[in-house]
Motif scaffolding. Structure first.
Motif, PDB file in Angstrom:
ATOM      1  N   ALA A 119      -0.910   4.107   6.125  1.00 48.71           N
ATOM      2  CA  ALA A 119      -1.398   3.138   5.144  1.00 48.71           C
ATOM      3  C   ALA A 119      -2.159   2.003   5.800  1.00 48.71           C
ATOM      4  O   ALA A 119      -3.137   1.483   5.233  1.00 48.71           O
ATOM      5  CB  ALA A 119      -0.219   2.588   4.336  1.00 48.71           C
ATOM      6  N   GLU A 120      -1.769   1.625   7.019  1.00 43.69           N
ATOM      7  CA  GLU A 120      -2.396   0.478   7.664  1.00 43.69           C
ATOM      8  C   GLU A 120      -3.865   0.731   8.008  1.00 43.69           C
ATOM      9  O   GLU A 120      -4.630  -0.206   8.221  1.00 43.69           O
ATOM     10  CB  GLU A 120      -1.623   0.092   8.937  1.00 43.69           C
ATOM     11  CG  GLU A 120      -1.622   1.155  10.035  1.00 43.69           C
ATOM     12  CD  GLU A 120      -0.588   2.253   9.813  1.00 43.69           C
ATOM     13  OE1 GLU A 120      -0.541   3.200  10.628  1.00 43.69           O
ATOM     14  OE2 GLU A 120       0.166   2.168   8.819  1.00 43.69           O
ATOM     15  N   GLY A 121      -4.285   1.989   8.041  1.00 44.91           N
ATOM     16  CA  GLY A 121      -5.683   2.286   8.359  1.00 44.91           C
ATOM     17  C   GLY A 121      -6.557   2.555   7.152  1.00 44.91           C
ATOM     18  O   GLY A 121      -7.751   2.852   7.293  1.00 44.91           O
ATOM     19  N   LEU A 122      -5.990   2.435   5.951  1.00 47.91           N
ATOM     20  CA  LEU A 122      -6.730   2.816   4.744  1.00 47.91           C
ATOM     21  C   LEU A 122      -7.894   1.877   4.445  1.00 47.91           C
ATOM     22  O   LEU A 122      -8.944   2.305   3.976  1.00 47.91           O
ATOM     23  CB  LEU A 122      -5.782   2.869   3.542  1.00 47.91           C
ATOM     24  CG  LEU A 122      -5.039   4.195   3.352  1.00 47.91           C
ATOM     25  CD1 LEU A 122      -4.018   4.072   2.230  1.00 47.91           C
ATOM     26  CD2 LEU A 122      -6.022   5.316   3.055  1.00 47.91           C
ATOM     27  N   ARG A 123      -7.714   0.570   4.680  1.00 50.20           N
ATOM     28  CA  ARG A 123      -8.800  -0.352   4.353  1.00 50.20           C
ATOM     29  C   ARG A 123     -10.011  -0.115   5.239  1.00 50.20           C
ATOM     30  O   ARG A 123     -11.157  -0.219   4.799  1.00 50.20           O
ATOM     31  CB  ARG A 123      -8.316  -1.794   4.459  1.00 50.20           C
ATOM     32  CG  ARG A 123      -7.467  -2.200   3.253  1.00 50.20           C
ATOM     33  CD  ARG A 123      -7.457  -3.706   3.038  1.00 50.20           C
ATOM     34  NE  ARG A 123      -6.792  -4.007   1.782  1.00 50.20           N
ATOM     35  CZ  ARG A 123      -5.488  -4.184   1.651  1.00 50.20           C
ATOM     36  NH1 ARG A 123      -4.707  -4.097   2.724  1.00 50.20           N
ATOM     37  NH2 ARG A 123      -4.953  -4.444   0.478  1.00 50.20           N
ATOM     38  N   LEU A 129       0.830  -1.203   0.000  1.00 46.61           N
ATOM     39  CA  LEU A 129       0.000   0.000   0.000  1.00 46.61           C
ATOM     40  C   LEU A 129       0.867   1.256   0.000  1.00 46.61           C
ATOM     41  O   LEU A 129       0.575   2.224  -0.715  1.00 46.61           O
ATOM     42  CB  LEU A 129      -0.922   0.003   1.228  1.00 46.61           C
ATOM     43  CG  LEU A 129      -2.273  -0.673   1.080  1.00 46.61           C
ATOM     44  CD1 LEU A 129      -3.017  -0.675   2.410  1.00 46.61           C
ATOM     45  CD2 LEU A 129      -3.116   0.036   0.021  1.00 46.61           C
ATOM     46  N   GLU A 130       1.920   1.255   0.805  1.00 47.30           N
ATOM     47  CA  GLU A 130       2.802   2.423   0.865  1.00 47.30           C
ATOM     48  C   GLU A 130       3.462   2.662  -0.486  1.00 47.30           C
ATOM     49  O   GLU A 130       3.608   3.816  -0.925  1.00 47.30           O
ATOM     50  CB  GLU A 130       3.852   2.215   1.959  1.00 47.30           C
ATOM     51  CG  GLU A 130       3.269   2.283   3.376  1.00 47.30           C
ATOM     52  CD  GLU A 130       4.284   1.937   4.442  1.00 47.30           C
ATOM     53  OE1 GLU A 130       5.331   1.327   4.081  1.00 47.30           O
ATOM     54  OE2 GLU A 130       4.048   2.259   5.622  1.00 47.30           O
ATOM     55  N   GLU A 131       3.843   1.589  -1.166  1.00 50.91           N
ATOM     56  CA  GLU A 131       4.444   1.731  -2.489  1.00 50.91           C
ATOM     57  C   GLU A 131       3.427   2.284  -3.489  1.00 50.91           C
ATOM     58  O   GLU A 131       3.742   3.173  -4.296  1.00 50.91           O
ATOM     59  CB  GLU A 131       4.956   0.382  -2.975  1.00 50.91           C
ATOM     60  CG  GLU A 131       5.641   0.440  -4.334  1.00 50.91           C
ATOM     61  CD  GLU A 131       6.145  -0.912  -4.777  1.00 50.91           C
ATOM     62  OE1 GLU A 131       6.646  -1.006  -5.919  1.00 50.91           O
ATOM     63  OE2 GLU A 131       6.053  -1.881  -3.992  1.00 50.91           O
ATOM     64  N   ALA A 132       2.177   1.784  -3.415  1.00 47.23           N
ATOM     65  CA  ALA A 132       1.128   2.271  -4.319  1.00 47.23           C
ATOM     66  C   ALA A 132       0.804   3.732  -4.041  1.00 47.23           C
ATOM     67  O   ALA A 132       0.542   4.512  -4.973  1.00 47.23           O
ATOM     68  CB  ALA A 132      -0.127   1.415  -4.175  1.00 47.23           C
ATOM     69  N   LEU A 133       0.817   4.138  -2.782  1.00 49.80           N
ATOM     70  CA  LEU A 133       0.582   5.538  -2.421  1.00 49.80           C
ATOM     71  C   LEU A 133       1.651   6.438  -3.041  1.00 49.80           C
ATOM     72  O   LEU A 133       1.349   7.504  -3.591  1.00 49.80           O
ATOM     73  CB  LEU A 133       0.567   5.699  -0.903  1.00 49.80           C
ATOM     74  CG  LEU A 133      -0.665   5.180  -0.163  1.00 49.80           C
ATOM     75  CD1 LEU A 133      -0.382   5.057   1.336  1.00 49.80           C
ATOM     76  CD2 LEU A 133      -1.856   6.103  -0.391  1.00 49.80           C
ATOM     77  N   ALA A 134       2.901   6.000  -2.949  1.00 57.07           N
ATOM     78  CA  ALA A 134       3.999   6.796  -3.497  1.00 57.07           C
ATOM     79  C   ALA A 134       3.884   6.906  -5.012  1.00 57.07           C
ATOM     80  O   ALA A 134       4.087   7.983  -5.598  1.00 57.07           O
ATOM     81  CB  ALA A 134       5.338   6.176  -3.096  1.00 57.07           C
ATOM     82  N   ALA A 155       1.257   6.865  -6.745  1.00 56.37           N
ATOM     83  CA  ALA A 155       0.118   7.729  -7.071  1.00 56.37           C
ATOM     84  C   ALA A 155       0.372   9.181  -6.704  1.00 56.37           C
ATOM     85  O   ALA A 155      -0.507  10.032  -6.903  1.00 56.37           O
ATOM     86  CB  ALA A 155      -1.145   7.222  -6.361  1.00 56.37           C
ATOM     87  N   GLY A 156       1.555   9.472  -6.154  1.00 59.12           N
ATOM     88  CA  GLY A 156       1.913  10.858  -5.856  1.00 59.12           C
ATOM     89  C   GLY A 156       1.487  11.357  -4.498  1.00 59.12           C
ATOM     90  O   GLY A 156       1.540  12.563  -4.247  1.00 59.12           O
ATOM     91  N   LEU A 157       1.096  10.455  -3.598  1.00 57.44           N
ATOM     92  CA  LEU A 157       0.681  10.871  -2.258  1.00 57.44           C
ATOM     93  C   LEU A 157       1.875  10.837  -1.308  1.00 57.44           C
ATOM     94  O   LEU A 157       2.700   9.910  -1.376  1.00 57.44           O
ATOM     95  CB  LEU A 157      -0.421   9.952  -1.737  1.00 57.44           C
ATOM     96  CG  LEU A 157      -1.774  10.135  -2.424  1.00 57.44           C
ATOM     97  CD1 LEU A 157      -2.673   8.939  -2.182  1.00 57.44           C
ATOM     98  CD2 LEU A 157      -2.463  11.398  -1.932  1.00 57.44           C
ATOM     99  N   PRO A 158       1.992  11.809  -0.414  1.00 56.31           N
ATOM    100  CA  PRO A 158       3.126  11.835   0.512  1.00 56.31           C
ATOM    101  C   PRO A 158       3.038  10.679   1.507  1.00 56.31           C
ATOM    102  O   PRO A 158       1.940  10.215   1.836  1.00 56.31           O
ATOM    103  CB  PRO A 158       2.987  13.195   1.203  1.00 56.31           C
ATOM    104  CG  PRO A 158       1.558  13.571   1.036  1.00 56.31           C
ATOM    105  CD  PRO A 158       1.105  12.971  -0.250  1.00 56.31           C
ATOM    106  N   PRO A 159       4.168  10.214   1.984  1.00 53.67           N
ATOM    107  CA  PRO A 159       4.162   9.081   2.919  1.00 53.67           C
ATOM    108  C   PRO A 159       3.680   9.491   4.306  1.00 53.67           C
ATOM    109  O   PRO A 159       3.738  10.657   4.686  1.00 53.67           O
ATOM    110  CB  PRO A 159       5.631   8.655   2.949  1.00 53.67           C
ATOM    111  CG  PRO A 159       6.382   9.917   2.646  1.00 53.67           C
ATOM    112  CD  PRO A 159       5.531  10.681   1.675  1.00 53.67           C
ATOM    113  N   GLY A 160       3.171   8.532   5.035  1.00 51.04           N
ATOM    114  CA  GLY A 160       2.873   8.750   6.450  1.00 51.04           C
ATOM    115  C   GLY A 160       1.501   9.265   6.779  1.00 51.04           C
ATOM    116  O   GLY A 160       1.125   9.309   7.947  1.00 51.04           O
TER     117      GLY A 160
END
Length: 500
Positions: A381-385, A292-297, A299-304
């Motif tokens: 990322a762990e709370g996204l689902r 998920l963290e890799e997919a967020l990055a 897609a252009g979203l900042p980490p954390g």
């Protein structure tokens, strides 16, 4: 320039379907091409309206009446209806034009709308080839510069500025259908999205940019002062902006694809390990969070984080709504978005999105139920689902009264029940209350619960004797198997009533 002047041009091949002589002699001041079902806010008095009838649905005479009514209220001179989409102009549309006294002319498939528009302006302002080009069209050096800028991928703001630079201090806006300012010239004051409809009502020149778009983000060129620029110049600027729009659309489509890849990872079932393998399970969860963290990055979203998940009934509306939020960082898929929602940066993004939503709903087709569900803020990322699941539930709870629903603002049992899928509510309500029917026992139960199970107040509200109320409630208890002296049974019956 009058409507009957156009009918006399053999090159266009126009056919009059209905129109009285007096109406055909009205002065034409401009042309607007539209395929919005209710285009009134973009029209001005004296305009010819060109429509390809993409909005038309066979057998829906009410839709035709709404469209023509909007033309009549705006003071349109005539409707020029294209035959290409449906092969002919629908009879219901002709009938609506006759009822609202709006002349209607058929445009054959071989005749382009551009040819009609050119014919109007050539007739209205004379043969442009015999007049100084610099007065009526973009200078050659400007056209060359704009072509180069388009090829280099310049944005709409730079193009609009350069296109209008030789016109002096002209105020010109490029707006989306929902009122968002895509670009404006330096001399144009800021125009908040909510004020765009009022600006349309005041008049000025509105010109639709002919490019592929959704009902929410279609571009409109707006010049508040109708005589600030020659129409031919505006049409040439519109052509340049249409090419820019196509380039923008390709970039947006690529961004949406990246967003959908993120949503695909988010919607996939998290990896699980064999039953009882605690260590392996922990490793699987860690791997899933890493994906998920890799997919967020990507897609252009900042980490954390923090992040929120948004689910809408229309991905196009959701994308346009988020575009209204200045400096917002997000990724949009087909109907789901992940928003980087830092409350310390720019205020509450959801509140700003809620304020924009009525503008989007005004652009939607009348039968479209445009709603948005918002999940709780996830720290990472762990709370996204969990946020995705919550947003889906909130979307189900949203309705015409509250079209934007946040899971964090569900604070009543009725609102919670509204999020239960309708087919589940129906089964539950029927299971609990099916034996009561829809008559007096159900009514008595509703009034009894609404009056906090007071026998006297229920009897007074229903104009009954208290003994009658006692008898009816006993029948309710017998038929439902519930005891109304118990809180949990009261809640069961209340919930069942809310499901009905």
């Amino acid at each position: 320039m009058h409507v009957h002047d156009l009918l006399q041009l053999d090159s266009l091949g126009l056919s009059l379907l209905w129109g009285e002589e007096a109406l055909l002699g009205q002065e034409v001041v401009g042309v607007t091409a539209t395929d919005l079902e209710e285009p009134g806010r973009f029209l001005g008095p004296g305009e010819l309206v060109l429509s390809g009838l993409v909005w038309w649905a066979e057998g829906d005479s009410a839709k035709a009446d709404r469209f023509v009514s909007a033309l009549a209220e705006a003071g349109a001179t005539a409707l020029l209806a294209g035959e290409e989409t449906h092969g002919r102009v629908p009879d219901a549309l002709v009938a609506a034009c006759r009822a609202h006294r709006v002349p209607i002319v058929a445009v054959p498939a071989r005749t382009s709308f551009r040819a009609v528009t050119e014919a109007v302006y050539l007739r209205q302002w004379g043969d442009l080839s015999r007049r100084p080009t610099r007065l009526f069209a973009l200078p050659e050096n400007v056209r060359a510069e704009l072509s180069r800028l388009v090829e280099d991928g310049a944005g709409p703001a730079e193009l609009l500025d350069r296109a209008c630079a030789h016109l002096g201090r002209v105020s010109c806006y490029l707006l989306t259908a929902s009122g968002r300012t895509v670009a404006r010239t330096p001399s144009a004051p800021e125009l908040p999205a909510g004020q765009a409809p009022a600006a349309a009502a005041r008049g000025g020149t509105w010109l639709r940019i002919e490019a592929e778009s959704s009902p929410y983000d279609a571009w409109q060129l707006y010049v508040p002062e109708p005589d600030a620029a020659p129409p031919r110049v505006l049409h040439e600027i519109a052509d340049v902006l249409a090419r820019c729009h196509d380039g923008q659309a390709r970039r947006i489509a690529a961004d949406r694809l990246a967003g959908q890849e993120l949503i695909g990872v988010l919607e996939a079932s998290p990896a699980t390990a064999a039953t009882g393998a605690t260590a392996a399970s922990g490793a699987a969860v860690s791997s899933d969070t890493g994906a998920l963290e890799e997919a967020l990055a990507l897609a252009g979203l900042p980490p954390g984080g923090p992040y929120r998940v948004l689910v809408a009934t229309s991905g196009d509306a959701l994308a346009e709504g988020l575009a209204h939020l200045d400096d917002a960082v997000y990724a949009v898929g087909r109907s789901v978005a992940v928003l980087h929602d830092d409350p310390d940066a720019g205020g509450d993004a959801v509140d700003r999105l809620r304020a924009v939503w009525p503008l989007l709903r005004r652009c939607a087709e009348p039968q479209t139920h445009l709603r948005l569900g918002v999940g709780a803020r996830a720290a990472g990322a762990e709370g996204l689902r969990a946020s995705l699941s919550q947003a889906g539930f909130a979307l189900t709870a949203a309705d015409e009264t509250v079209p934007v629903r946040e899971v964090e603002r569900l604070d009543t049992l009725a609102e919670l029940m509204a999020g239960v899928p309708p087919e589940v509510r129906t089964v539950f309500g029927t299971r609990i209350l099916g034996g009561l029917g829809d008559g007096m026992l159900r009514e008595t139960l509703e009034v009894f619960l609404a009056n906090n199970c007071s026998w006297a107040r229920t009897a007074e509200a229903l104009h009954l004797h208290v003994n009658t109320v006692h008898y009816r409630i006993e029948r309710v208890e017998a038929l439902t198997g519930r005891d109304l002296s118990r809180l949990d049974h009261k809640l069961d019956l209340y919930a069942a009533l809310r499901c009905g």
